[in-house]
Scaffold this motif. Sequence first.
Motif: not given
Length: 110
Positions: A13-25, A67-80
Amino acid sequence: MSGTIQISEGALASLIGLTAHEIPGVVGMAPASLKEGLSRVLGRANVSDGVVIGRESGRFTADIYIVVAYGVSIPRVAENITDRVTHVTKTQAGIDLAAARIHAVGVQRA
C-alpha cells in the motif's frame, strides 16, 4: 541461497501510495474509510492513506482513492496511475496486480 520473500499489504500500500502521488494531476489521497478519515483528522496520515489492498483469486488488488486537480482529465490521470502502479508493483515488488481501481473522490484547485 534459497528462501522466500514476503511483502506485507502495508508495504505494498505504501509503494502504491507513493507511486500515485508522483502522477501529475493528483493533488492527494482521500480517506478510503471512516476509520482512515478519523485517523487523518487526528493527524496520523501516512503514504498508504487512500490505498486499500484486497485479494481476488489469490492475487492482490488495489483500490486507490484520489483527489485530482481542477481542470485535468480525470480518465487520463486514472489511466496514468493504473499504468504506473501496475509497472512499479511488478518491477519493484514482483507482484502482478489482479486489478488497480482508481476512485476519484474529489476535485481541488492545485
